[in-house]
Design a protein around this motif. Structure first.
Motif, PDB file in Angstrom:
ATOM      1  N   ASP A 183       0.744   6.121  -6.516  1.00 40.25           N
ATOM      2  CA  ASP A 183       0.309   5.052  -5.621  1.00 40.25           C
ATOM      3  C   ASP A 183       1.203   3.827  -5.804  1.00 40.25           C
ATOM      4  N   LYS A 184       1.426   3.126  -4.709  1.00 41.80           N
ATOM      5  CA  LYS A 184       2.288   1.945  -4.723  1.00 41.80           C
ATOM      6  C   LYS A 184       1.471   0.692  -5.005  1.00 41.80           C
ATOM      7  N   LEU A 185       2.073  -0.218  -5.780  1.00 41.41           N
ATOM      8  CA  LEU A 185       1.538  -1.551  -6.015  1.00 41.41           C
ATOM      9  C   LEU A 185       2.490  -2.537  -5.351  1.00 41.41           C
ATOM     10  N   PRO A 245      -2.651   1.568  -1.174  1.00 39.23           N
ATOM     11  CA  PRO A 245      -3.538   2.451  -0.404  1.00 39.23           C
ATOM     12  C   PRO A 245      -4.929   1.874  -0.124  1.00 39.23           C
ATOM     13  N   SER A 246      -5.480   1.111  -1.060  1.00 36.72           N
ATOM     14  CA  SER A 246      -6.829   0.573  -0.854  1.00 36.72           C
ATOM     15  C   SER A 246      -6.818  -0.878  -0.376  1.00 36.72           C
ATOM     16  N   GLY A 247      -5.708  -1.594  -0.562  1.00 37.67           N
ATOM     17  CA  GLY A 247      -5.644  -3.003  -0.203  1.00 37.67           C
ATOM     18  C   GLY A 247      -6.368  -3.906  -1.182  1.00 37.67           C
ATOM     19  N   ARG A 248      -6.736  -3.364  -2.353  1.00 36.34           N
ATOM     20  CA  ARG A 248      -7.506  -4.129  -3.338  1.00 36.34           C
ATOM     21  C   ARG A 248      -6.614  -4.561  -4.499  1.00 36.34           C
ATOM     22  N   ARG A 249      -6.948  -5.690  -5.103  1.00 33.30           N
ATOM     23  CA  ARG A 249      -6.228  -6.177  -6.278  1.00 33.30           C
ATOM     24  C   ARG A 249      -6.549  -5.275  -7.481  1.00 33.30           C
ATOM     25  N   LEU A 250      -5.572  -5.173  -8.380  1.00 33.91           N
ATOM     26  CA  LEU A 250      -5.801  -4.373  -9.585  1.00 33.91           C
ATOM     27  C   LEU A 250      -6.994  -4.888 -10.384  1.00 33.91           C
TER      28      LEU A 250
END
Length: 140
Positions: free
Chosen positions: A64-66, A120-125
């Motif tokens: 997954d990409k960050l 992929p989720s648009g959420r912050r780590l």
């Protein structure tokens, strides 16, 4: 013991080939130059990174990409989550924690947990870490 000065590119190489908090720059040089110490293999097993428990909670996946975007500087920094929970930069450097990875990309100390977005989720780590911790607390 003698001291030497090295440039940033050589230092980055030493970092890529070291086990954080285990190897000194001298250990890496001895291994690379003389074949001493632990095996210098790209496929060697390393300790799990900080994102491993989020992978185990099935909130992110390896590959997954960050992304971190700096609008004022008009810069976007991408990274990838590795199978062992590390953050890998496009230049191949890998970090067990997101903040040092983001610092390597931006040149500034930035909270990688709060600033990297899981594409992929648009959420912050940080949000994913908190959710994974809740899942872990429920299963304990």
């Amino acid at each position: 013991m003698r001291k030497i000065e090295i440039d940033d590119e050589v230092f980055a190489y030493l970092q890529r080939h070291s086990e954080p908090l285990v190897d000194t720059p001298n250990d890496v040089l001895r291994r690379e130059l003389f074949g001493e110490g632990r095996a210098a293999s790209e496929h060697e097993t390393r300790r799990p990174g900080a994102l491993m428990f989020i992978i185990e909670a099935e909130l992110v996946s390896p590959g997954d990409k960050l992304r971190h975007h700096q609008p004022r500087r008009r810069q976007t920094h991408d990274a990838v989550i590795t199978a062992d929970g590390w953050v890998e930069l496009p230049d191949g450097r890998a970090f067990p924690q997101p903040s040092p990875a983001l610092k390597a990309q931006t040149g500034s100390s930035i909270n990688g947990w709060g600033q990297y977005t899981h594409v992929p989720s648009g959420r912050r780590l940080q949000e994913l870490r908190e959710e994974a911790a809740k899942h872990q607390a429920k299963s304990d």
